[in-house]
Design an enzyme around this catalytic site. Structure first.
Site, PDB file in Angstrom:
ATOM      1  N   GLU A  75       0.838  -1.201   0.000  1.00  0.00           N
ATOM      2  CA  GLU A  75       0.000   0.000   0.000  1.00  0.00           C
ATOM      3  C   GLU A  75       0.873   1.251   0.000  1.00  0.00           C
ATOM      4  O   GLU A  75       2.028   1.225   0.419  1.00  0.00           O
ATOM      5  CB  GLU A  75      -0.914   0.008   1.236  1.00  0.00           C
ATOM      6  CG  GLU A  75      -1.848  -1.194   1.356  1.00  0.00           C
ATOM      7  CD  GLU A  75      -2.955  -1.214   0.306  1.00  0.00           C
ATOM      8  OE1 GLU A  75      -3.152  -0.200  -0.398  1.00  0.00           O
ATOM      9  OE2 GLU A  75      -3.622  -2.257   0.186  1.00  0.00           O
ATOM     10  N   ASP A 111       6.484  -5.738  -1.209  1.00  0.00           N
ATOM     11  CA  ASP A 111       6.122  -6.746  -2.204  1.00  0.00           C
ATOM     12  C   ASP A 111       6.230  -8.164  -1.625  1.00  0.00           C
ATOM     13  O   ASP A 111       7.330  -8.687  -1.433  1.00  0.00           O
ATOM     14  CB  ASP A 111       7.043  -6.590  -3.422  1.00  0.00           C
ATOM     15  CG  ASP A 111       6.668  -7.550  -4.527  1.00  0.00           C
ATOM     16  OD1 ASP A 111       5.663  -8.283  -4.376  1.00  0.00           O
ATOM     17  OD2 ASP A 111       7.381  -7.572  -5.542  1.00  0.00           O
ATOM     18  N   ALA A 112       5.062  -8.764  -1.369  1.00  0.00           N
ATOM     19  CA  ALA A 112       5.018 -10.099  -0.746  1.00  0.00           C
ATOM     20  C   ALA A 112       5.699 -11.160  -1.616  1.00  0.00           C
ATOM     21  O   ALA A 112       6.053 -12.233  -1.123  1.00  0.00           O
ATOM     22  CB  ALA A 112       3.568 -10.501  -0.493  1.00  0.00           C
ATOM     23  N   LEU A 139      -3.655 -12.751  -1.689  1.00  0.00           N
ATOM     24  CA  LEU A 139      -3.145 -11.717  -2.594  1.00  0.00           C
ATOM     25  C   LEU A 139      -4.007 -11.625  -3.852  1.00  0.00           C
ATOM     26  O   LEU A 139      -4.464 -12.639  -4.367  1.00  0.00           O
ATOM     27  CB  LEU A 139      -1.719 -12.049  -3.051  1.00  0.00           C
ATOM     28  CG  LEU A 139      -0.593 -11.984  -2.029  1.00  0.00           C
ATOM     29  CD1 LEU A 139       0.736 -12.287  -2.705  1.00  0.00           C
ATOM     30  CD2 LEU A 139      -0.546 -10.637  -1.341  1.00  0.00           C
ATOM     31  N   TYR A 235     -14.027 -15.980 -16.083  1.00  0.00           N
ATOM     32  CA  TYR A 235     -13.413 -16.283 -14.786  1.00  0.00           C
ATOM     33  C   TYR A 235     -12.963 -17.741 -14.677  1.00  0.00           C
ATOM     34  O   TYR A 235     -11.787 -18.050 -14.875  1.00  0.00           O
ATOM     35  CB  TYR A 235     -14.369 -15.911 -13.624  1.00  0.00           C
ATOM     36  CG  TYR A 235     -13.593 -15.779 -12.340  1.00  0.00           C
ATOM     37  CD1 TYR A 235     -13.141 -14.542 -11.888  1.00  0.00           C
ATOM     38  CD2 TYR A 235     -13.208 -16.914 -11.621  1.00  0.00           C
ATOM     39  CE1 TYR A 235     -12.365 -14.438 -10.751  1.00  0.00           C
ATOM     40  CE2 TYR A 235     -12.427 -16.814 -10.477  1.00  0.00           C
ATOM     41  CZ  TYR A 235     -12.008 -15.578 -10.059  1.00  0.00           C
ATOM     42  OH  TYR A 235     -11.214 -15.482  -8.943  1.00  0.00           O
ATOM     43  N   VAL A 274     -17.865  -7.044  -3.459  1.00  0.00           N
ATOM     44  CA  VAL A 274     -17.224  -5.876  -4.055  1.00  0.00           C
ATOM     45  C   VAL A 274     -15.896  -5.638  -3.356  1.00  0.00           C
ATOM     46  O   VAL A 274     -15.861  -5.366  -2.155  1.00  0.00           O
ATOM     47  CB  VAL A 274     -18.115  -4.618  -3.907  1.00  0.00           C
ATOM     48  CG1 VAL A 274     -17.461  -3.425  -4.591  1.00  0.00           C
ATOM     49  CG2 VAL A 274     -19.496  -4.869  -4.479  1.00  0.00           C
ATOM     50  N   THR A 275     -14.811  -5.800  -4.091  1.00  0.00           N
ATOM     51  CA  THR A 275     -13.480  -5.444  -3.578  1.00  0.00           C
ATOM     52  C   THR A 275     -12.754  -4.719  -4.704  1.00  0.00           C
ATOM     53  O   THR A 275     -13.233  -4.688  -5.846  1.00  0.00           O
ATOM     54  CB  THR A 275     -12.636  -6.680  -3.192  1.00  0.00           C
ATOM     55  OG1 THR A 275     -12.356  -7.420  -4.377  1.00  0.00           O
ATOM     56  CG2 THR A 275     -13.332  -7.561  -2.175  1.00  0.00           C
TER      57      THR A 275
HETATM   58  P1  NAD Z   1      -8.196  -7.055  -2.703  1.00  0.00           P
HETATM   59  O1  NAD Z   1      -7.791  -6.292  -3.909  1.00  0.00           O
HETATM   60  O2  NAD Z   1      -9.234  -6.445  -1.806  1.00  0.00           O
HETATM   61  O3  NAD Z   1      -6.915  -7.378  -1.767  1.00  0.00           O
HETATM   62  C1  NAD Z   1      -5.673  -7.723  -2.276  1.00  0.00           C
HETATM   63  C2  NAD Z   1      -4.625  -7.672  -1.182  1.00  0.00           C
HETATM   64  O4  NAD Z   1      -3.363  -8.072  -1.764  1.00  0.00           O
HETATM   65  C3  NAD Z   1      -4.385  -6.272  -0.582  1.00  0.00           C
HETATM   66  O5  NAD Z   1      -4.113  -6.395   0.800  1.00  0.00           O
HETATM   67  C4  NAD Z   1      -3.116  -5.792  -1.310  1.00  0.00           C
HETATM   68  O6  NAD Z   1      -2.344  -4.847  -0.592  1.00  0.00           O
HETATM   69  C5  NAD Z   1      -2.377  -7.109  -1.413  1.00  0.00           C
HETATM   70  N1  NAD Z   1      -1.337  -7.127  -2.456  1.00  0.00           N
HETATM   71  C6  NAD Z   1      -1.472  -7.004  -3.804  1.00  0.00           C
HETATM   72  N2  NAD Z   1      -0.254  -7.119  -4.405  1.00  0.00           N
HETATM   73  C7  NAD Z   1       0.656  -7.317  -3.400  1.00  0.00           C
HETATM   74  C8  NAD Z   1       2.059  -7.515  -3.364  1.00  0.00           C
HETATM   75  N3  NAD Z   1       2.803  -7.561  -4.481  1.00  0.00           N
HETATM   76  N4  NAD Z   1       2.649  -7.676  -2.156  1.00  0.00           N
HETATM   77  C9  NAD Z   1       1.931  -7.625  -1.000  1.00  0.00           C
HETATM   78  N5  NAD Z   1       0.593  -7.473  -0.979  1.00  0.00           N
HETATM   79  C10 NAD Z   1      -0.028  -7.316  -2.166  1.00  0.00           C
HETATM   80  O7  NAD Z   1      -8.635  -8.503  -3.222  1.00  0.00           O
HETATM   81  P2  NAD Z   1      -9.732  -9.587  -2.774  1.00  0.00           P
HETATM   82  O8  NAD Z   1     -10.898  -9.463  -3.695  1.00  0.00           O
HETATM   83  O9  NAD Z   1      -9.931  -9.579  -1.318  1.00  0.00           O
HETATM   84  O10 NAD Z   1      -8.970 -10.914  -3.231  1.00  0.00           O
HETATM   85  C11 NAD Z   1      -8.228 -11.724  -2.348  1.00  0.00           C
HETATM   86  C12 NAD Z   1      -8.368 -13.181  -2.781  1.00  0.00           C
HETATM   87  O11 NAD Z   1      -9.747 -13.565  -2.668  1.00  0.00           O
HETATM   88  C13 NAD Z   1      -7.963 -13.446  -4.229  1.00  0.00           C
HETATM   89  O12 NAD Z   1      -7.325 -14.683  -4.321  1.00  0.00           O
HETATM   90  C14 NAD Z   1      -9.301 -13.515  -4.947  1.00  0.00           C
HETATM   91  O13 NAD Z   1      -9.268 -14.282  -6.131  1.00  0.00           O
HETATM   92  C15 NAD Z   1     -10.146 -14.186  -3.874  1.00  0.00           C
HETATM   93  N6  NAD Z   1     -11.610 -14.044  -4.049  1.00  0.00           N
HETATM   94  C16 NAD Z   1     -12.170 -12.827  -4.266  1.00  0.00           C
HETATM   95  C17 NAD Z   1     -13.546 -12.735  -4.471  1.00  0.00           C
HETATM   96  C18 NAD Z   1     -14.218 -11.412  -4.718  1.00  0.00           C
HETATM   97  O14 NAD Z   1     -15.400 -11.385  -5.130  1.00  0.00           O
HETATM   98  N7  NAD Z   1     -13.542 -10.297  -4.472  1.00  0.00           N
HETATM   99  C19 NAD Z   1     -14.352 -13.895  -4.419  1.00  0.00           C
HETATM  100  C20 NAD Z   1     -13.741 -15.118  -4.134  1.00  0.00           C
HETATM  101  C21 NAD Z   1     -12.369 -15.192  -3.970  1.00  0.00           C
END
Ligand code: NAD
Length: 399
Positions: A75, A111-112, A139, A235, A274-275
């Site tokens: 972030e 960067d994780a 992630l 997807y 929603v994210t």
């Molecule tokens: P998000 O965008 O809200 O969160 C992503 C997170 O990853 C954040 O904390 C961000 O800081 C971190 N991040 C990104 N790149 C990074 C890096 N290089 N190093 C360190 N941190 C990093 O995403 P989300 O929607 O919560 O998705 C998280 C997981 O959940 C994913 O695997 C996604 O496929 C899965 N998922 C999402 C949904 C949905 O509807 N949003 C549904 C099912 C599963």
């Protein structure tokens, strides 16, 4: 500074510090009232901990189970009069609340995917926790540098094999449009698997295991999405779906490598919410607006925090009966989304949704509200006309 939302397509380029903190506190209240009483994790690492499902996981661990947490994320702090990213302010709010509640919270911003950040986290675990008993991998990233070769891989959101044409929601114009996407190249497919597959998850777990930082019986969970047939071309059967296949295979490999310490790796299939990540997937946003309307009407609606409460309370830490999984070995909390009554109601109106019928068939207003709330706007009790300090520090990151 007075902070207002500035939305550009599927991102909001400003975020509100007080609003983000209030949004985190709302989620904490949900967890405190969720009737969590069984024993759960005590020392938790969340990779991707600042927004969406990862943040919700950190909140449930800390406030549902009083676990110490280490959160890793990428972030941007505030600089040159610009607000920080929402995930940064969320973490400020999270750490403030954790300090008040007396639970340990340490954060790593970087960067994780890089070996440096992994080492930093390993040192923190050693120093503050000894070992972790739960690792959440959440992630959602656009690119990853391979630590072995230095090569940069990019993820793509594209269909595989054939071009895909379908309706999507233009959230800025509030219109339903039709877009066609060309199929991904082999390079784009391979890149998406490199970024969003399980390779990095395994690197994390291998490193932590090699340094004896995993407790006996450790559990690690990564998140997946399946969704309805209408989104499959983009997807489940698309580039991201290929990456998720790899993630699922990795869970099996990891369970084998963790067997010596009685550990287990699982994938949890979560519902569409929603994210920041999901807002960027073409077509999925239109589906989400329909899903929200129908799930709200049926009293089944859940956001990220309700989903993760159910995952921890009713699946992962439900007691002696063990963790329920489907025939592929996956945990399912998308069961309400995938109910026949929900999906058939969406299918029945999918073709009817147009710009003109948006309000009739969808919960566009609810979608928009959730989107703005991701950035700390539209939160009850926050005065958006008031001057706020935008330069705030994550307490554990103060130099
Ligand atoms: P998000 O965008 O809200 O969160 C992503 C997170 O990853 C954040 O904390 C961000 O800081 C971190 N991040 C990104 N790149 C990074 C890096 N290089 N190093 C360190 N941190 C990093 O995403 P989300 O929607 O919560 O998705 C998280 C997981 O959940 C994913 O695997 C996604 O496929 C899965 N998922 C999402 C949904 C949905 O509807 N949003 C549904 C099912 C599963």
């Amino acid at each position: 500074m007075i902070v207002k939302p500035k939305v550009r397509a599927f991102v909001c380029v400003t975020s509100h510090p007080t609003g983000c903190e209030a949004h985190v506190n709302e989620q904490i209240e949900v967890v405190k009232n969720a009737g969590i009483s069984a024993a759960g994790p005590k020392n938790v690492l969340v990779i991707g901990a600042s927004t969406g499902y990862g943040l919700a996981s950190r909140i449930v661990a800390a406030f549902g189970y009083q676990a110490n947490t280490i959160g890793v994320f990428f972030e941007r702090p505030s600089h040159n009069g610009k607000t920080a990213t929402a995930g940064y302010y969320n973490t400020v709010g999270f750490e403030n609340a954790a300090a008040k509640a007396g639970v340990g919270a340490w954060s790593v911003n970087g960067d994780a995917f890089s070996p440096e950040i992994k080492d930093q986290v390993a040192n923190l675990i050693q120093e503050h926790m000894g070992k972790v008993d739960l690792v959440i991998y959440s992630l959602a990233a656009p690119r990853r540098t391979d630590p072995a070769t230095g090569e940069v891989f990019k993820s793509a959101l594209k269909p595989i094999g054939n071009a895909y044409s379908n309706k999507y929601l233009d959230t800025d114009k509030r219109t339903v449009e039709v877009a066609s996407l060309d199929p991904a190249t082999d390079e784009e497919i391979a890149g998406t698997v490199k970024v969003m597959g399980g390779e990095d998850w395994k690197l994390w777990m291998d490193l932590l295991q090699s340094q004896d930082l995993l407790a006996d019986g450790v559990l690690t969970v990564a998140y997946d999405y399946i969704g309805p047939k209408v989104t499959w071309p983009i997807y489940y059967h698309g580039t991201i779906g290929k990456a998720k296949v790899h993630l699922n295979q990795t869970a099996k490999t990891l369970t084998e490598s963790l067997s010596g310490i009685g550990g287990r790796a699982l994938v949890s299939v979560n519902k569409a919410v929603v994210t920041q990540a999901s807002s960027a997937i073409p077509g999925v946003n239109l589906y989400i607006t329909l899903l929200f309307k129908i799930m709200k009407e049926k009293g089944l609606h859940e956001g990220v925090i309700e989903q993760i409460v159910r995952l921890f309370r009713d699946r992962l830490f439900a007691g002696d009966a063990g963790i329920p999984v489907d025939e592929e070995g996956r945990v399912r909390v998308d069961d309400w989304e995938m109910k026949e009554e929900v999906q058939s109601a969406i299918e029945a109106v999918w073709d009817e949704v147009t710009t003109e019928t948006l309000d009739q068939y969808t919960d566009f207003a609810g979608y928009r509200d959730d989107f703005l709330r991701l950035f700390g706007f539209n939160i009850a009790g926050v005065n958006y006309e008031e001057d706020v300090e935008i330069e705030v520090d994550v307490p554990s990151l103060k130099g």
